[in-house]
Design an enzyme around this catalytic site. Structure first.
Site, mmCIF file in Angstrom:
data_model
loop_
_atom_site.group_PDB
_atom_site.id
_atom_site.type_symbol
_atom_site.label_atom_id
_atom_site.label_comp_id
_atom_site.label_asym_id
_atom_site.label_seq_id
_atom_site.Cartn_x
_atom_site.Cartn_y
_atom_site.Cartn_z
ATOM 1 N N ASP A 129 -1.680 10.845 -1.972
ATOM 2 C CA ASP A 129 -2.085 9.852 -2.973
ATOM 3 C C ASP A 129 -2.434 10.489 -4.309
ATOM 4 O OD1 ASP A 129 -2.790 8.799 -0.143
ATOM 5 O OD2 ASP A 129 -2.511 7.055 -1.433
ATOM 6 N N ARG B 131 -7.634 -0.181 -6.489
ATOM 7 C CA ARG B 131 -7.809 0.923 -5.532
ATOM 8 C C ARG B 131 -8.010 2.217 -6.328
ATOM 9 N NH1 ARG B 131 -4.172 1.280 -0.401
ATOM 10 N NH2 ARG B 131 -6.013 2.406 0.276
ATOM 11 N N ASN C 38 -4.981 12.852 0.725
ATOM 12 C CA ASN C 38 -4.155 11.926 1.519
ATOM 13 C C ASN C 38 -5.058 11.197 2.512
ATOM 14 O OD1 ASN C 38 -1.554 10.811 2.158
ATOM 15 N ND2 ASN C 38 -1.585 11.973 4.063
ATOM 16 N N ARG D 58 0.878 -1.176 0.000
ATOM 17 C CA ARG D 58 0.000 0.000 0.000
ATOM 18 C C ARG D 58 0.913 1.222 0.000
ATOM 19 N NH1 ARG D 58 2.433 1.854 3.698
ATOM 20 N NH2 ARG D 58 0.899 3.480 3.832
ATOM 21 N N GLY D 59 0.287 2.413 -0.059
ATOM 22 C CA GLY D 59 1.087 3.628 -0.239
ATOM 23 C C GLY D 59 1.184 3.898 -1.736
ATOM 24 N N ALA D 60 0.889 5.137 -2.123
ATOM 25 C CA ALA D 60 0.724 5.432 -3.546
ATOM 26 C C ALA D 60 1.887 4.971 -4.439
ATOM 27 C CB ALA D 60 0.452 6.930 -3.712
HETATM 28 O O1 MRU Z 1 -4.386 3.447 2.264
HETATM 29 P P1 MRU Z 1 -2.877 3.558 2.148
HETATM 30 O O2 MRU Z 1 -2.155 2.959 3.285
HETATM 31 O O3 MRU Z 1 -2.395 3.080 0.805
HETATM 32 O O4 MRU Z 1 -2.663 5.122 2.198
HETATM 33 C C1 MRU Z 1 -1.360 5.630 2.145
HETATM 34 C C2 MRU Z 1 -1.315 7.099 2.322
HETATM 35 O O5 MRU Z 1 -2.314 7.786 2.441
HETATM 36 C C3 MRU Z 1 0.033 7.715 2.235
HETATM 37 O O6 MRU Z 1 0.150 8.803 3.085
HETATM 38 C C4 MRU Z 1 0.234 8.157 0.777
HETATM 39 O O7 MRU Z 1 0.038 7.075 -0.097
HETATM 40 C C5 MRU Z 1 1.531 8.713 0.531
HETATM 41 S S1 MRU Z 1 2.717 7.465 0.485
HETATM 42 C C6 MRU Z 1 4.237 8.003 0.084
#
Ligand code: MRU
Length: 364
Positions: free
Chosen positions: A243, A90, A253, A53-55
Site C-alpha cells: 500500500d 482511507r 502492506n 479496495r487494494g491500493a
Molecule cells: O485493506 P485492503 O484490502 O485495501 O488492503 C489491500 C492490501 O494490503 C494489498 O495487499 C495492497 O493494497 C496491494 S494491492 C495490489
C-alpha cells in the site's frame, strides 16, 4: 481477467457515460454483484466500506470520484471539498493521494466548462495506466518463477501470498498476481498458498476466488501456517503487494506481512514485493515511524461472516461479550527483509538509490 469466460475489470465507465461501475467486493466470494457509483458520496462510500479496495484500485476509484464530484459542481470550492472527502476515506494506501493529485493537476488550471471532460479523461487514463503497469510487473516478475521452475525441473513452483494483491486490488492483472497469471498462462506449474488474511479475509475470499476463476491451482491456509510451510521447504517464493513503499524501500502492506517476511528471512525463502510506481512515497523515509496505519472497526476482528450450509450469508461473533479488540489494518516490513521490488521498470533492490534511479521523475 476472466470470470466464467467473460472479460472483466474491477472498475469501468458505465454505458450511460455518467456513472461508474464496480464489482462490489464486500459480496465476494459468495455473490458476484456489481454496483453503480453516480455521485461523490457513492465513490467515497465505496472506498471507505471496501466495496473497492487494494491500493491501485482505491486510486482509480478516487480519480473517478473526483470526476463525479465535478459533474455535480465544477467550482474550485467543490474541487477542494471532493479532494478532501476522498482523501479522508482511507489513510494508508498512498495511491489514493497520488491519484487525487494527478486529477487536481489535470483540472485545476482549466476553466469550469472544461473540467468535467478533463477529469474523465485523466481518470480513464489512470485506470489504463494501471493495467499497463501491472502487465509490465508481470513481465518482470515472470523470470523469477521461470528460474525456480527450471531449477525444480518442471516441479511445482509454490508461491505464498498475503491479502489480495490480485486483479481485484487493481484495475486488472493485479500486482503480486501478474507474474503468477503469466506463468500459469505459459503452462508453468505454479501453485499459490493464499494466506486467509484475518480480519477481513481478503486472501480466503478474494485471492482464492480470482485464482479459482482463472484456473490457477491454489490452497488457502490459515494465517499462521506460512512459517511451518517454509521450514519444510514447501514455499519457493513469497510475493506480496503493498500500500506504500518508502524512499528507502520499507514496505507497508496488510497486517501480518511483516511476520511472513521474518519467516522468509529465517528460512532463506526469497521475499518479493510487487508494486506500481504510484505506490512509492518518496516523502517518507522510515516506514515504521512515519506511515499512518489504519485502525478499523472492532467488529471486523470480533465477528466473522460467511455462508451457512443452507446458503445464507451470516455474521457471527467470535469473542466473548465485552472483550476489547484491536484492529490494525497494516504493518511495515523493513527494507532489509525484502529480496527485491518488482516494478514496471524492473526488479529493484529495496534501497533508495535503486528506487531513485528507476523513477527519477518521482524522486526529484
Ligand atoms: O485493506 P485492503 O484490502 O485495501 O488492503 C489491500 C492490501 O494490503 C494489498 O495487499 C495492497 O493494497 C496491494 S494491492 C495490489
Amino acid at each position: 481477467m476472466k470470470i466464467d469466460g467473460k472479460d472483466w475489470r474491477t472498475i469501468w465507465l458505465e454505458r450511460d457515460g455518467q456513472s461508474v461501475g464496480i464489482i462490489d467486493q464486500t459480496q465476494l466470494p459468495h455473490r458476484f454483484v456489481t454496483a453503480r457509483l453516480a455521485t461523490l458520496a457513492d465513490a467515497a462510500h465505496a472506498i471507505k466500506s471496501m466495496q473497492v479496495r487494494g491500493a491501485p484500485l482505491i486510486g482509480a476509484a478516487a480519480a473517478y470520484g473526483l470526476w463525479l464530484a465535478l459533474r455535480e459542481d465544477a467550482s474550485d470550492d467543490s474541487l477542494e471539498r471532493a479532494y478532501a472527502a476522498l482523501l479522508a476515506t482511507r489513510p494508508t494506501a498512498i495511491n489514493l493521494k497520488w491519484a487525487l493529485d494527478e486529477m487536481l493537476a489535470a483540472v485545476r488550471n482549466r476553466p469550469r466548462g472544461e473540467r468535467v471532460a478533463a477529469a474523465l479523461a485523466r481518470a480513464g487514463a489512470i485506470a489504463e495506466e494501471d493495467v499497463a503497469i501491472n502487465k509490465a510487473i508481470g513481465r518482470h516478475g515472470l523470470p523469477l518463477i521461470e528460474a525456480i521452475a527450471a531449477r525444480k525441473n518442471g516441479g511445482r513452483v509454490n508461491v505464498l501470498t498475503h491479502c489480495n494483491a490480485g486483479w481485484l486490488a487493481t484495475v486488472d492483472w493485479g500486482t503480486a498476481t501478474a507474474p503468477i497469471y503469466m506463468a500459469h498462462d505459459k503452462g508453468l506449474p505454479v501453485h499459490v498458498f493464499a494466506d486467509e488474511t484475518r480480519p477481513r479475509n481478503q486472501g480466503a475470499a478474494l485471492t482464492a476466488w480470482e485464482l479459482g476463476h482463472h484456473g490457477v491451482p491454489h490452497t488457502v491456509i490459515a494465517d499462521n501456517t506460512g512459517g511451518h510451510l517454509m521450514q519444510h521447504g514447501l514455499v519457493d517464493l513469497v510475493v506480496v503487494g503493498t500500500d506504500r513503499v518508502t524512499a528507502h524501500g520499507d514496505v507497508c502492506n496488510k497486517i501480518g506481512t511483516y511476520l511472513k517476511a521474518l519467516a522468509a528471512h529465517d528460512n532463506k525463502v526469497p521475499f518479493y514485493v510487487a508494486l506500481p510506481s504510484p505506490t512509492i512515497d518518496f516523502t517518507v523515509s522510515d516506514g515504521v515511524a512515519e506511515i499512518p496505519i489504519e485502525q478499523r472497526a472492532p467488529d471486523e476482528v470480533a465477528c466473522i461472516s460467511g455462508k451457512t450450509r443452507d446458503g445464507r450469508i451470516e455474521s457471527v461473533q467470535l469473542v466473548p461479550d465485552g472483550s476489547p479488540v484491536a484492529n490494525y489494518a497494516f504493518d511495515v516490513t523493513p527494507a532489509r527483509l525484502v529480496t527485491g521490488l518488482i516494478t514496471e521498470r524492473g526488479v529493484l533492490k529495496a534501497e533508495r538509490a535503486a528506487l531513485a534511479a528507476a523513477f527519477p521523475e518521482r524522486s526529484a
